[in-house]
Design a protein around this motif. Structure first.
Motif, PDB file in Angstrom:
ATOM      1  N   ASN A 146      16.121  23.827  77.981  1.00  0.00           N
ATOM      2  CA  ASN A 146      16.803  24.705  77.048  1.00  0.00           C
ATOM      3  C   ASN A 146      18.223  24.209  76.767  1.00  0.00           C
ATOM      4  N   ARG A 147      18.743  24.608  75.621  1.00  0.00           N
ATOM      5  CA  ARG A 147      20.081  24.161  75.206  1.00  0.00           C
ATOM      6  C   ARG A 147      21.148  24.505  76.242  1.00  0.00           C
ATOM      7  N   GLU A 148      20.989  25.654  76.892  1.00  0.00           N
ATOM      8  CA  GLU A 148      22.029  26.169  77.782  1.00  0.00           C
ATOM      9  C   GLU A 148      21.927  25.621  79.204  1.00  0.00           C
ATOM     10  N   TYR A 149      21.287  24.484  79.354  1.00  0.00           N
ATOM     11  CA  TYR A 149      21.115  23.877  80.678  1.00  0.00           C
ATOM     12  C   TYR A 149      22.454  23.779  81.411  1.00  0.00           C
ATOM     13  N   PHE A 150      23.495  23.370  80.703  1.00  0.00           N
ATOM     14  CA  PHE A 150      24.830  23.282  81.302  1.00  0.00           C
ATOM     15  C   PHE A 150      25.661  24.530  81.022  1.00  0.00           C
ATOM     16  N   THR A 151      25.694  24.980  79.776  1.00  0.00           N
ATOM     17  CA  THR A 151      26.573  26.102  79.429  1.00  0.00           C
ATOM     18  C   THR A 151      26.114  27.414  80.054  1.00  0.00           C
ATOM     19  N   TYR A 204      14.869  34.264  90.238  1.00  0.00           N
ATOM     20  CA  TYR A 204      13.939  33.225  89.790  1.00  0.00           C
ATOM     21  C   TYR A 204      12.922  33.804  88.812  1.00  0.00           C
ATOM     22  N   ILE A 205      12.341  34.955  89.142  1.00  0.00           N
ATOM     23  CA  ILE A 205      11.347  35.579  88.268  1.00  0.00           C
ATOM     24  C   ILE A 205      11.987  36.017  86.958  1.00  0.00           C
ATOM     25  N   LEU A 206      13.172  36.599  87.030  1.00  0.00           N
ATOM     26  CA  LEU A 206      13.858  37.036  85.816  1.00  0.00           C
ATOM     27  C   LEU A 206      14.157  35.854  84.897  1.00  0.00           C
ATOM     28  N   ALA A 207      14.625  34.752  85.483  1.00  0.00           N
ATOM     29  CA  ALA A 207      14.931  33.564  84.683  1.00  0.00           C
ATOM     30  C   ALA A 207      13.657  32.982  84.079  1.00  0.00           C
ATOM     31  N   ASN A 208      12.578  33.001  84.831  1.00  0.00           N
ATOM     32  CA  ASN A 208      11.304  32.487  84.345  1.00  0.00           C
ATOM     33  C   ASN A 208      10.790  33.337  83.189  1.00  0.00           C
ATOM     34  N   ASP A 209      10.921  34.663  83.324  1.00  0.00           N
ATOM     35  CA  ASP A 209      10.499  35.551  82.247  1.00  0.00           C
ATOM     36  C   ASP A 209      11.315  35.322  80.984  1.00  0.00           C
ATOM     37  N   GLU A 210      12.616  35.132  81.159  1.00  0.00           N
ATOM     38  CA  GLU A 210      13.476  34.915  80.000  1.00  0.00           C
ATOM     39  C   GLU A 210      13.122  33.615  79.295  1.00  0.00           C
ATOM     40  N   ARG A 211      12.875  32.578  80.081  1.00  0.00           N
ATOM     41  CA  ARG A 211      12.546  31.279  79.484  1.00  0.00           C
ATOM     42  C   ARG A 211      11.217  31.329  78.752  1.00  0.00           C
ATOM     43  N   ARG A 212      10.263  32.028  79.309  1.00  0.00           N
ATOM     44  CA  ARG A 212       8.937  32.099  78.706  1.00  0.00           C
ATOM     45  C   ARG A 212       8.784  33.250  77.713  1.00  0.00           C
ATOM     46  N   LYS A 213       9.860  34.033  77.547  1.00  0.00           N
ATOM     47  CA  LYS A 213       9.844  35.187  76.638  1.00  0.00           C
ATOM     48  C   LYS A 213       8.681  36.117  76.973  1.00  0.00           C
ATOM     49  N   ASP A 255      25.384  29.160  85.344  1.00  0.00           N
ATOM     50  CA  ASP A 255      25.525  30.257  86.307  1.00  0.00           C
ATOM     51  C   ASP A 255      24.525  31.393  86.087  1.00  0.00           C
ATOM     52  N   ASP A 256      23.700  31.277  85.057  1.00  0.00           N
ATOM     53  CA  ASP A 256      22.740  32.341  84.761  1.00  0.00           C
ATOM     54  C   ASP A 256      21.456  32.224  85.570  1.00  0.00           C
ATOM     55  N   GLY A 257      21.309  31.173  86.346  1.00  0.00           N
ATOM     56  CA  GLY A 257      20.098  30.987  87.145  1.00  0.00           C
ATOM     57  C   GLY A 257      19.652  29.539  87.111  1.00  0.00           C
ATOM     58  N   PRO A 258      18.660  29.195  87.918  1.00  0.00           N
ATOM     59  CA  PRO A 258      18.255  27.790  88.039  1.00  0.00           C
ATOM     60  C   PRO A 258      17.573  27.232  86.801  1.00  0.00           C
ATOM     61  N   GLY A 259      16.947  28.105  85.994  1.00  0.00           N
ATOM     62  CA  GLY A 259      16.313  27.626  84.773  1.00  0.00           C
ATOM     63  C   GLY A 259      15.323  26.506  85.033  1.00  0.00           C
ATOM     64  N   ARG A 260      15.473  25.400  84.263  1.00  0.00           N
ATOM     65  CA  ARG A 260      14.548  24.264  84.389  1.00  0.00           C
ATOM     66  C   ARG A 260      15.096  23.182  85.306  1.00  0.00           C
TER      67      ARG A 260
END
Length: 646
Positions: free
Chosen positions: A302-307, A523-532, A310-315
């Motif tokens: 995702n675009r926000e990988y760096f920006t 982790y689950i919240l970030a995963n849900d957000e990424r997968r919409k 602090d929102d979570g581990p993401g990808r």
């Protein structure tokens, strides 16, 4: 009347008898097997060097324009192949349908061609006398919408994948076919690849001569917004972004990437590359990807990988996984998955090692490097174990059979994934290797671990980015040398047999147990957000997509038993208009209740009430530390995730 009935019965029997005899009088053709018209690959040098020029400037319409020159040693029949079986895809995924405008010429004259009537990836033509080379021209018309395939050209970046834009001569190992590649990129763009540049003039880059195998293994990321960060003397992080505002890596972001490389090289005890290039795209416009190569990897996040760090581990577990493949999958490769060209089928039986152990080390290295916190890693392991427990299809389909899923399903959506199963060799493989690690620690009294296996099995000479193959027996033998145990039986039970639950013993041996709580982890919240999505699979058995659409239903769950399926749109819950919050509230308010949850959903043009019998409230997986008398404060998983470098 009785006589008429008897006569009718006789007539019917006669007709039936005649009909039964009919096949004996039908025409019956003989089967004529097709002749083999394509030369088998031989490990001999190809006579000459191909040249390949790819014009990649038309990123607005997504069109690559190709000019290729192929030397020929003699007149007569020539067969050219388009890559079909692609390393890292584990399946025949060559997008030959996107090849257009194909034309062959020699000495200024157009040559006729015909596609093979069995292998549609092969083209036959006749080379006239006196011809020393032929020229091929065509376009690769890449996907312009996600429904057509992965988008590889976007407004501000592109992914040049050499197998999509080239042909190669049949009859040779691809490592024996020399090629000189050139690419023309949009003006002002920069590019990165494991290939080294020979020269550059504006947007035109000429790469050093290599072999066709290495060329295909060395894709390019190019873009308008580009930055290269040197991580170590051998490793580089090459970043392209949709917009300059996302291209803002801070020192605190780069530090764990540096540590990742150091931790990986310390783990395996070698570096099977002369240089390693992470190709990292921060994009919502180009298609996502995670694909391994010997000396590089394609990573789309995702675009926000760096920006949004602090929102979570993401990808952030993607790069550790793909880097691990430099050792596991590229340098050491299952015998059945190494092929001399891109036409021979791959045999994927050992993907539970190739991908399963890579998934395991990917999460470990993520934690050791700091890309993932320890808690994020524990939360990920909990989610993985719980999700694999839901794959009730293991009752009929053993893990080994899921290794064929890349060929069977090609990652197409499935109506009942939990029952059909999917590429479970990734995460169930992780659980198996976690258990193996903990068994080695227990049996050796903590003196050894799976690290000893990794260092012995995957280690090679520094800078050797060749291939060393292995079979299942080699894996078992290497495990036994690290720690005597019934590894043959261990693998047979977990990989080749059906069962009723996921292999979670490694969690318990490692000092943790899977529990369910009423709040989702970060982790689950970030995963849900990424997968919409909204994952309620461990509660009522649903995963919700956007706008009330059911994304998936777990087989035999409360939602399944109520009659729900993927694709339905929920309009109301317990008489209230649907929203994600309303559904969660209804589930939680029904905790301990005797009545069902009333879900009102649309199925086509009809509406139905689905009564979901679930009184357990919201449930989310988590790992809980096992405590008590005689239990070590620092457990096996704790030691596994500890950093090994400074």
């Amino acid at each position: 009347m009785r006589l008429v009935g008897i006569l009718g019965l006789v007539a019917a029997l006669s007709i039936s008898s005649t009909a039964a005899a009919m096949p004996d009088r039908l025409s019956k053709p003989d089967y004529v097997a097709p002749q083999e018209t394509i030369p088998a690959p031989r490990d001999i040098a190809y006579p000459g060097t191909m040249s390949l020029e790819v014009d990649a400037r038309d990123h607005d319409q997504g069109i690559f324009r190709v000019t290729q020159t192929i030397p020929v040693a003699k007149a007569g029949r020539l067969t050219l192949l388009y890559p079909e079986w692609l390393p890292g895809n584990h399946a025949p995924r060559g997008e030959i349908e996107k090849i257009t405008g194909l034309k062959f010429t020699a000495n200024g004259q157009e040559l006729a061609w015909v596609r093979d009537d069995v292998d549609v990836y092969a083209f036959h033509l006749t080379v006239p006398e006196g011809v020393s080379q032929i020229t091929v021209k065509f376009e690769f018309v890449s996907a312009t919408t996600a429904g057509q395939g992965r988008i590889v050209m976007a407004p501000s970046m592109l992914n040049l994948r050499w197998h999509q834009v080239s042909l190669y001569p049949a009859g040779y190992f691809v490592r024996q076919i020399p090629v000189q590649a050139t690419a023309i990129y949009p003006e002002g763009w920069q590019a990165a690849s494991a290939l080294r540049q020979k020269s550059q003039a504006g947007g035109k880059i000429v790469y050093e001569k290599t072999d066709y195998d290495t060329l295909v293994d060395s894709p390019v990321f190019a873009g308008q917004y580009f930055e290269t960060v040197q991580l170590t003397s051998r490793a580089h992080l090459n970043i392209v972004s949709d917009d300059a505002k996302y291209l803002r890596p801070e020192k605190g972001h780069i530090a764990p990437h540096i540590k990742l490389v150091k931790e990986a090289e310390a783990l395996f005890g070698s570096h099977p590359y002369d240089r390693y290039d992470f190709l990292l795209a921060l994009t919502d416009e180009m298609g996502g990807i995670g694909l391994e190569h010997h000396r590089s990897s394609e990573n789309g996040v995702n675009r926000e990988y760096f920006t949004g760090w602090d929102d979570g581990p993401g990808r952030r577990n993607l790069l550790p996984h793909e880097l691990t493949h430099a050792w596991n999958g590229k340098y050491r490769r299952p015998q059945g998955m190494w092929t001399p060209d891109f036409r021979q089928p791959m045999r994927d039986n050992l993907l539970w090692v190739y991908e399963g152990q890579t998934q395991f080390w990917g999460y470990v290295l993520g934690a050791r490097s700091g890309l993932y916190s320890k808690q994020d890693t524990l939360d990920a392991l909990a989610a993985i174990a719980a999700d694999m427990d839901q794959r009730v299809g293991r009752e009929w389909r053993p893990l080994i059979d899921t290794a064929h899923d890349p060929i069977i399903a090609a990652r197409r959506p499935k109506p009942w994934t939990s029952w059909q199963r999917a590429e479970d060799y990734y995460n169930e493989g992780l659980l198996i290797w976690l258990e193996a690690d903990q068994i080695i620690r227990r049996e050796s009294n903590g003196r050894k671990s799976l690290e000893d296996f990794a260092r012995a099995f995957f280690r090679g000479d520094n800078g050797d980015w060749g291939v060393v193959t292995y079979e299942k027996e080699d894996v078992i033998e290497a495990l036994g040398k690290v720690q005597p145990y019934d590894w043959d039986g261990f693998i047979e039970e977990r990989v080749y047999r059906t069962g009723t639950e996921a292999p979670k013993a490694g969690l318990v041996l490692g000092g943790y147990q899977l529990v369910y709580v009423d709040r989702p982890s970060a982790y689950i919240l970030a995963n849900d957000e990424r997968r919409k999505q909204l994952d309620l699979s461990h509660s009522i058995g649903l995963i919700m997509g956007s706008k009330g659409m059911i994304k998936s239903v777990v087989w035999d769950s409360p939602a399944f038993k109520a009659g729900l399926k993927s694709g339905l749109t929920i309009s109301a819950v317990n008489g209230k208009a649907y929203s994600d919050e309303a559904l969660k509230q209804a589930i939680e308010e029904n905790r301990g209740a005797e009545g069902p949850i009333d879900i009102f959903a649309k199925n086509g043009e009809a509406y139905h009430n689905f009564m979901v019998d679930h009184s357990g409230g919201l449930r989310y997986p988590a790992l809980e530390k096992i405590t008590g008398e005689g239990v070590a404060q620092e457990a096996g998983i704790d030691r596994l995730l500890q950093s090994k470098t400074t």
